[in-house]
Design a protein around this motif. Structure first.
Motif, PDB file in Angstrom:
ATOM      1  N   LYS A  34      18.210  -9.576  -5.890  1.00 22.10           N
ATOM      2  CA  LYS A  34      19.292  -8.654  -5.544  1.00 22.10           C
ATOM      3  C   LYS A  34      18.934  -7.834  -4.307  1.00 22.10           C
ATOM      4  O   LYS A  34      19.809  -7.362  -3.583  1.00 22.10           O
ATOM      5  CB  LYS A  34      19.596  -7.726  -6.726  1.00 22.10           C
ATOM      6  N   LYS A  35      17.647  -7.641  -4.084  1.00 29.35           N
ATOM      7  CA  LYS A  35      17.147  -6.957  -2.892  1.00 29.35           C
ATOM      8  C   LYS A  35      16.006  -7.782  -2.311  1.00 29.35           C
ATOM      9  O   LYS A  35      15.283  -8.472  -3.037  1.00 29.35           O
ATOM     10  CB  LYS A  35      16.655  -5.544  -3.237  1.00 29.35           C
ATOM     11  N   ARG A  36      15.795  -7.645  -0.961  1.00 26.44           N
ATOM     12  CA  ARG A  36      14.864  -8.557  -0.318  1.00 26.44           C
ATOM     13  C   ARG A  36      13.819  -7.878   0.563  1.00 26.44           C
ATOM     14  O   ARG A  36      12.866  -8.527   0.988  1.00 26.44           O
ATOM     15  CB  ARG A  36      15.633  -9.568   0.559  1.00 26.44           C
ATOM     16  N   ASN A  37      13.987  -6.586   0.856  1.00 25.62           N
ATOM     17  CA  ASN A  37      13.074  -5.971   1.829  1.00 25.62           C
ATOM     18  C   ASN A  37      12.794  -4.520   1.432  1.00 25.62           C
ATOM     19  O   ASN A  37      13.677  -3.663   1.534  1.00 25.62           O
ATOM     20  CB  ASN A  37      13.687  -6.031   3.232  1.00 25.62           C
ATOM     21  N   VAL A  38      11.567  -4.268   0.982  1.00 30.33           N
ATOM     22  CA  VAL A  38      11.199  -2.966   0.432  1.00 30.33           C
ATOM     23  C   VAL A  38      10.252  -2.249   1.388  1.00 30.33           C
ATOM     24  O   VAL A  38       9.228  -2.809   1.798  1.00 30.33           O
ATOM     25  CB  VAL A  38      10.506  -3.121  -0.940  1.00 30.33           C
ATOM     26  N   VAL A  39      10.597  -1.005   1.711  1.00 29.23           N
ATOM     27  CA  VAL A  39       9.684  -0.127   2.449  1.00 29.23           C
ATOM     28  C   VAL A  39       9.328   1.030   1.525  1.00 29.23           C
ATOM     29  O   VAL A  39      10.215   1.733   1.038  1.00 29.23           O
ATOM     30  CB  VAL A  39      10.312   0.402   3.748  1.00 29.23           C
ATOM     31  N   LEU A  40       8.028   1.216   1.276  1.00 30.17           N
ATOM     32  CA  LEU A  40       7.561   2.304   0.433  1.00 30.17           C
ATOM     33  C   LEU A  40       6.821   3.296   1.315  1.00 30.17           C
ATOM     34  O   LEU A  40       5.782   2.962   1.905  1.00 30.17           O
ATOM     35  CB  LEU A  40       6.647   1.780  -0.679  1.00 30.17           C
ATOM     36  N   ALA A  41       7.349   4.510   1.424  1.00 28.30           N
ATOM     37  CA  ALA A  41       6.757   5.542   2.283  1.00 28.30           C
ATOM     38  C   ALA A  41       6.197   6.676   1.448  1.00 28.30           C
ATOM     39  O   ALA A  41       6.747   7.032   0.409  1.00 28.30           O
ATOM     40  CB  ALA A  41       7.811   6.081   3.256  1.00 28.30           C
ATOM     41  N   SER A  42       5.081   7.241   1.921  1.00 30.29           N
ATOM     42  CA  SER A  42       4.475   8.375   1.245  1.00 30.29           C
ATOM     43  C   SER A  42       3.938   9.342   2.301  1.00 30.29           C
ATOM     44  O   SER A  42       4.165   9.154   3.493  1.00 30.29           O
ATOM     45  CB  SER A  42       3.364   7.906   0.314  1.00 30.29           C
ATOM     46  N   ASN A  43       3.214  10.379   1.837  1.00 32.67           N
ATOM     47  CA  ASN A  43       2.732  11.394   2.783  1.00 32.67           C
ATOM     48  C   ASN A  43       1.683  10.840   3.736  1.00 32.67           C
ATOM     49  O   ASN A  43       1.445  11.394   4.795  1.00 32.67           O
ATOM     50  CB  ASN A  43       2.199  12.614   2.031  1.00 32.67           C
ATOM     51  N   SER A  44       1.023   9.748   3.347  1.00 33.75           N
ATOM     52  CA  SER A  44       0.055   9.078   4.222  1.00 33.75           C
ATOM     53  C   SER A  44       0.099   7.597   3.925  1.00 33.75           C
ATOM     54  O   SER A  44       0.532   7.167   2.842  1.00 33.75           O
ATOM     55  CB  SER A  44      -1.360   9.614   3.996  1.00 33.75           C
ATOM     56  N   ARG A  94       6.340  -3.315   2.281  1.00 29.78           N
ATOM     57  CA  ARG A  94       5.561  -2.682   3.340  1.00 29.78           C
ATOM     58  C   ARG A  94       5.284  -1.231   2.993  1.00 29.78           C
ATOM     59  O   ARG A  94       6.190  -0.521   2.535  1.00 29.78           O
ATOM     60  CB  ARG A  94       6.304  -2.765   4.675  1.00 29.78           C
ATOM     61  N   ALA A  95       4.043  -0.794   3.193  1.00 28.77           N
ATOM     62  CA  ALA A  95       3.654   0.597   2.959  1.00 28.77           C
ATOM     63  C   ALA A  95       3.608   1.339   4.284  1.00 28.77           C
ATOM     64  O   ALA A  95       3.038   0.845   5.266  1.00 28.77           O
ATOM     65  CB  ALA A  95       2.286   0.652   2.284  1.00 28.77           C
ATOM     66  N   LEU A  96       4.206   2.540   4.287  1.00 25.37           N
ATOM     67  CA  LEU A  96       4.216   3.375   5.486  1.00 25.37           C
ATOM     68  C   LEU A  96       3.814   4.798   5.138  1.00 25.37           C
ATOM     69  O   LEU A  96       4.170   5.307   4.067  1.00 25.37           O
ATOM     70  CB  LEU A  96       5.612   3.412   6.127  1.00 25.37           C
ATOM     71  N   GLY A  97       3.120   5.460   6.048  1.00 25.32           N
ATOM     72  CA  GLY A  97       2.845   6.879   5.921  1.00 25.32           C
ATOM     73  C   GLY A  97       3.805   7.669   6.785  1.00 25.32           C
ATOM     74  O   GLY A  97       4.320   7.152   7.794  1.00 25.32           O
ATOM     75  N   ALA A  98       4.091   8.908   6.381  1.00 25.71           N
ATOM     76  CA  ALA A  98       5.015   9.744   7.156  1.00 25.71           C
ATOM     77  C   ALA A  98       4.546   9.817   8.605  1.00 25.71           C
ATOM     78  O   ALA A  98       3.375  10.067   8.890  1.00 25.71           O
ATOM     79  CB  ALA A  98       5.078  11.140   6.553  1.00 25.71           C
ATOM     80  N   GLY A  99       5.474   9.575   9.512  1.00 29.85           N
ATOM     81  CA  GLY A  99       5.163   9.640  10.927  1.00 29.85           C
ATOM     82  C   GLY A  99       4.872   8.302  11.566  1.00 29.85           C
ATOM     83  O   GLY A  99       4.900   8.172  12.796  1.00 29.85           O
ATOM     84  N   MET A 100       4.579   7.269  10.768  1.00 23.82           N
ATOM     85  CA  MET A 100       4.315   5.941  11.325  1.00 23.82           C
ATOM     86  C   MET A 100       5.608   5.299  11.809  1.00 23.82           C
ATOM     87  O   MET A 100       6.702   5.596  11.317  1.00 23.82           O
ATOM     88  CB  MET A 100       3.656   5.044  10.278  1.00 23.82           C
ATOM     89  N   SER A 101       5.483   4.397  12.735  1.00 20.68           N
ATOM     90  CA  SER A 101       6.666   3.702  13.236  1.00 20.68           C
ATOM     91  C   SER A 101       7.137   2.683  12.214  1.00 20.68           C
ATOM     92  O   SER A 101       6.367   1.816  11.787  1.00 20.68           O
ATOM     93  CB  SER A 101       6.348   2.996  14.548  1.00 20.68           C
ATOM     94  N   PRO A 102       8.398   2.757  11.809  1.00 27.54           N
ATOM     95  CA  PRO A 102       8.928   1.763  10.866  1.00 27.54           C
ATOM     96  C   PRO A 102       9.500   0.541  11.565  1.00 27.54           C
ATOM     97  O   PRO A 102      10.085  -0.327  10.915  1.00 27.54           O
ATOM     98  CB  PRO A 102      10.026   2.549  10.143  1.00 27.54           C
ATOM     99  N   ARG A 103       9.354   0.483  12.881  1.00 29.61           N
ATOM    100  CA  ARG A 103       9.889  -0.670  13.611  1.00 29.61           C
ATOM    101  C   ARG A 103       9.168  -1.935  13.154  1.00 29.61           C
ATOM    102  O   ARG A 103       7.994  -1.911  12.809  1.00 29.61           O
ATOM    103  CB  ARG A 103       9.715  -0.471  15.116  1.00 29.61           C
ATOM    104  N   ASN A 109      15.542  10.211  11.162  1.00 31.08           N
ATOM    105  CA  ASN A 109      15.745   9.639  12.496  1.00 31.08           C
ATOM    106  C   ASN A 109      15.012   8.323  12.723  1.00 31.08           C
ATOM    107  O   ASN A 109      15.385   7.563  13.619  1.00 31.08           O
ATOM    108  CB  ASN A 109      15.295  10.642  13.571  1.00 31.08           C
ATOM    109  N   ALA A 110      13.956   8.076  11.934  1.00 33.51           N
ATOM    110  CA  ALA A 110      13.180   6.860  12.149  1.00 33.51           C
ATOM    111  C   ALA A 110      13.325   5.870  10.998  1.00 33.51           C
ATOM    112  O   ALA A 110      13.683   4.704  11.205  1.00 33.51           O
ATOM    113  CB  ALA A 110      11.703   7.213  12.360  1.00 33.51           C
TER     114      ALA A 110
END
Length: 513
Positions: free
Chosen positions: A106-116, A164-173, A211-212
């Motif tokens: 049902k979903k195909r692309n997950v971005v998990l963001a945290s403080n780091s 994909r794991a991201l920390g706050a401030g990282m580029s999500p591109r 914004n990002a």
């Protein structure tokens, strides 16, 4: 390889082994049986979760868990904030939902963001471990490990679901999964205490999300935006997201009846023990989604010895009943608690002698008048008052008076409770104006013999955390303010007016005869 790295690999393998061992598959099931069972489970998401994740779902779900699971899964385009207390499994339930949505395609692309990014990687680890080691996932959905696209911070399953794991401030591109933009964006453990102490950091992190990260979603395809986090400050990313959300689910460790919201896991005894070991401020912030700071109004909060009750001209028992039978939270935002307090005054000093702040029935409320009356005994006359404005009067007549009559019969004590019908002004302003000067001048004394008693301790908490926004309950101190006002009015009634003879005034006025 360093020893730390060896230990980490060993721990990881042991973790996966525990998942493997907990997800055995019935070897007698044919492919047709598995397919039939899979279709049934997918039509029943809660049963699906219990089957595929027995290691995690070892406690029966609470009703709020089930509602959240069905609500989020049932809305492809959705924005939700889960502000569940510690120990209510918000991150784990979030994982259940995301694994269901991705494995069922049902979903195909997950971005998990945290403080780091390190924290995001830690939160993503259970997803990766289950995709690697869960026997039931492999049996029902096939092998998910896709060699070459499989790292701790980013991986794509053989079925084509990207994480994909991201920390706050990282580029999500670069978060596309082929033509698919992120269709699940999860912000978990995004706020930190340190960040919330700096408004600039909160603003920076929120701007990064808005914004990002958020705009990486597709406009034309439904997307799930999911925040997991407690309310740890009045202004934080969670509170800002909550204002934007389609649904903001705020669940505390205890419900509005003062009971565990997840009794299958968190017993009353264990909650009591945990809360007893931390400050009231920490309790409110971590377990009740109510960040409070120490107030700046009642700074002294003096405890002292109460004079012999025989020295008081009279005492007053004052009750603030609240209209409802609700045993819920405090008036400030969350219902009301009842309060009954015994007070007296000598030489302009208000003594707070004994009382109750509680979440109980109307019968309990009336009973506490009798308890305090009995405690005073014959040592001093006692007046009994109850807050009773025009809106409360029907409740007083129809509910409290019958309870009072019943208690008179059962106790054999003839108590009369007088309605206090004086019109009240704004609660916070009234409390500050009438009680703060007395606290500042040391003329507001709480009974030191009752200092460790839970009701007096809670009254002290109310004074300590009082602010004009009433972020912490103020039912007890509101009751004290009512008692003070009644005492002073009664003292004026009992003080004879001073009449100056006309003859003695003639010397000040030559025209007076």
């Amino acid at each position: 390889m360093k020893q730390e790295e060896r230990d980490a690999i060993r721990d990881w393998e042991e973790y996966k082994q525990s998942i493997y061992c907990s997800t055995e598959v019935d070897p007698t099931m044919s492919p047709a049986d598995i397919e039939k069972h899979r279709l049934y489970l997918e039509a029943h998401p809660v049963e699906w979760i219990k089957f595929f994740f027995p290691k995690y779902a070892k406690y029966e779900f609470a009703p709020f868990h089930v509602k959240a699971i069905n609500r989020i899964i049932g809305n492809p385009e959705w924005y939700e904030v889960l502000s569940w207390s510690r120990e209510l499994a918000k991150s784990t339930v979030c994982m259940f939902i995301i694994m269901f949505l991705t494995l069922t395609k049902k979903k195909r692309n997950v971005v998990l963001a945290s403080n780091s990014v390190d924290n995001a990687e830690r939160l993503l680890a259970p997803y990766k471990a289950n995709l690697e080691a869960n026997q039931r996932i492999k049996a029902y959905y096939g092998d998910q490990v896709n060699l070459g696209n499989w790292t701790a911070r980013e991986f794509i399953t053989k079925d084509g679901a990207a994480f994909r794991a991201l920390g706050a401030g990282m580029s999500p591109r670069g978060s596309r999964n082929e033509e698919i933009r992120p269709d699940i964006e999860v912000m978990d453990d995004f706020d930190t205490d340190e960040a919330c102490n700096n408004p600039d950091t909160i603003e920076k992190n929120w701007n990064w999300f808005e914004n990002a990260l958020y705009p990486t979603r597709s406009i034309s395809e439904p997307t799930l935006i999911l925040w997991c986090g407690n309310i740890i400050a009045k202004d934080c990313c969670i509170t800002r997201a909550g204002k934007m959300a389609d649904h903001w689910d705020i669940i505390n460790i205890r419900d509005d009846k003062g009971k565990s919201t997840w009794p299958q896991k968190n017993t009353e005894e264990m909650i009591d023990r945990i809360l007893s070991k931390i400050s009231m401020k920490a309790q409110q912030g971590e377990y009740f989604n109510n960040p409070v700071s120490e107030g700046k109004i009642f700074k002294n909060r003096t405890f002292g010895k109460i004079p012999s009750l025989k020295k008081f001209r009279f005492l007053v028992v004052y009750g603030d009943p609240t209209q409802s039978e609700q045993k819920g939270k405090a008036k400030n935002k969350k219902g009301s608690r009842k309060a009954v307090w015994l007070c007296g005054e000598i030489d302009d000093v208000l003594y707070i002698i004994k009382g109750f702040i509680f979440k109980g029935s109307n019968a309990d409320f009336i009973n506490f008048y009798f308890v305090l009356h009995k405690w005073v005994g014959n040592r001093c006359p006692v007046y009994h008052y109850i807050e009773n404005n025009s809106m409360q009067d029907p409740f007083f007549q129809q509910v409290f008076k019958p309870h009072l009559a019943k208690h008179r019969i059962t106790t054999g004590v003839n108590i009369t409770i007088t309605p206090d019908e004086e019109r009240k002004t704004d609660k916070a302003v009234r409390i500050e104006a009438n009680l703060e000067p007395m606290d500042r001048e040391g003329r507001l004394i709480m009974n030191i013999d009752e200092k460790e008693e839970p009701n007096m301790a809670e009254l002290n908490n109310e004074f300590q955390y009082f602010d004009m926004a009433l972020n912490y309950p103020a039912d007890g101190i509101d009751c004290i303010e009512g008692a003070k006002r009644v005492i002073e009015n009664k003292l004026q009634e009992l003080t004879p007016a001073t009449v100056i003879p006309a003859k003695s005034m003639r010397k000040f006025n030559k025209y007076r005869r």
